[in-house]
Design an enzyme around this catalytic site. Structure first.
Site, PDB file in Angstrom:
ATOM      1  N   ASP A  61     -27.831  -8.287 -35.164  1.00 33.76           N
ATOM      2  CA  ASP A  61     -28.261  -9.648 -34.875  1.00 33.76           C
ATOM      3  C   ASP A  61     -28.039  -9.934 -33.397  1.00 33.76           C
ATOM      4  OD1 ASP A  61     -28.584  -9.865 -37.586  1.00 33.76           O
ATOM      5  OD2 ASP A  61     -26.758 -11.035 -37.916  1.00 33.76           O
ATOM      6  N   LYS A  62     -28.820 -10.836 -32.872  1.00 38.95           N
ATOM      7  CA  LYS A  62     -28.683 -11.218 -31.462  1.00 38.95           C
ATOM      8  C   LYS A  62     -27.242 -11.622 -31.143  1.00 38.95           C
ATOM      9  CE  LYS A  62     -30.289 -14.741 -28.171  1.00 38.95           C
ATOM     10  NZ  LYS A  62     -31.139 -15.947 -27.997  1.00 38.95           N
TER      11      LYS A  62
END
Length: 293
Positions: A130-131
């Site tokens: 995930d970012k």
């Protein structure tokens, strides 16, 4: 890049075709394509892959890098380990792993593509974070190496360890969270739902301080947002998770870090990769002391 395999005595009961499939993990389609493009050579020459080899015969494959649709962009990358096959980088929180809507050229994949292009190679991302999650992202330097390791991921033969700080104190020292996960109606978030895909996460309590717990996490399956959804579902969301938990605490980034990855690369005499990434400084700053795990 050339791949050279020397036939061993133990291989003599197999045909060339079987060696390509069992030792080099080539499909029949890939073998045919390589032969058609003159990228595979047998020494001494053979008339059919169905024939049996002699000891010390050579299979030579020219692994031409396939084109990538990732735009190469110069940027900073923190290399944890690199060899002829893979590149392990440490992705910071806030940087996307791979191009997507709104992020076409500002991802770790763009920066790695630029770096590898300088070596006449292309990047092939193996795992994505995930970012907001920091830690290890693995890139293969050829689509062939990528396909081999991707199979290990599919068979759950890759051991991944994450470190997280969650809200509250867990009563059990370790446990297994097994709850199905499904994409929510907004198309972005995930949720626990009986119609979702099976998901399993192992957790182990490392330390507790104030009203927080330091956890070691091992995802057995690899669903999107799995760790974040599972921990939130048991009432212990990850600190800094404003999507599945409480609002950001003191502007702290998501305290979830892909700490280590371990897999067996069967192509090279069962070489074992066991790579770790140091915990970001803000974990220690949030805890206000040294963390051991």
């Amino acid at each position: 890049m050339k791949l050279i395999y020397v036939v061993k005595k133990e291989d003599l009961n197999m045909t060339y075709k079987q060696i390509l499939q069992k030792k080099l993990f080539f499909s029949s389609t890939l073998t045919s394509r390589l032969k058609a493009h003159g990228q595979i050579r047998f020494i001494p020459p053979i008339y059919s892959t169905n024939q049996y080899p002699e000891e010390n015969a050579i299979i030579e494959v020219n692994l031409i890098s396939s084109k990538s649709n990732i735009v190469p962009v110069e940027g900073s990358i923190d290399i944890l380990y690199e060899d002829n096959f893979f590149l392990f980088v440490n992705k910071p929180s806030g940087l996307p792993s791979h191009p997507s809507k709104g992020h076409y050229s500002d991802t770790i994949a763009n920066y790695v593509e630029y770096y590898l292009n300088s070596k006449n190679l292309t990047s092939h991302i193996i795992n994505r974070l995930d970012k907001e999650t920091s830690g290890i992202v693995v890139f293969a330097k050829n689509s062939y190496f990528h396909s081999i390791v991707s199979r290990e991921f599919e068979k759950r033969q890759v051991e991944k360890t994450y470190i997280a700080i969650v809200h509250g104190r867990l009563t059990k020292k370790s446990g297994l969270i097994e709850k199905p996960i499904k994409r929510s109606q907004d198309g972005i978030k995930r949720e626990i739902h009986q119609d979702g895909s099976f998901a399993s996460t192992y957790y182990e309590v490392i330390d507790c301080f104030e009203n927080f717990t330091l956890l070691k996490l091992k995802p057995i399956t690899g669903r999107t947002h799995q760790l974040r959804v599972h921990l939130s579902s048991i009432g212990h969301p990850i600190v800094g998770d404003y999507i599945y938990g409480e609002q950001k605490t003191q502007n702290t980034p998501l305290l979830l870090h892909a700490y280590s990855i371990r897999f067996n690369f069967k192509l090279i005499d069962n070489k074992i990769y066991n790579i770790t990434s140091p915990l970001p400084h803000y974990f220690y700053e949030f805890a206000g002391r040294h963390l051991e795990f």
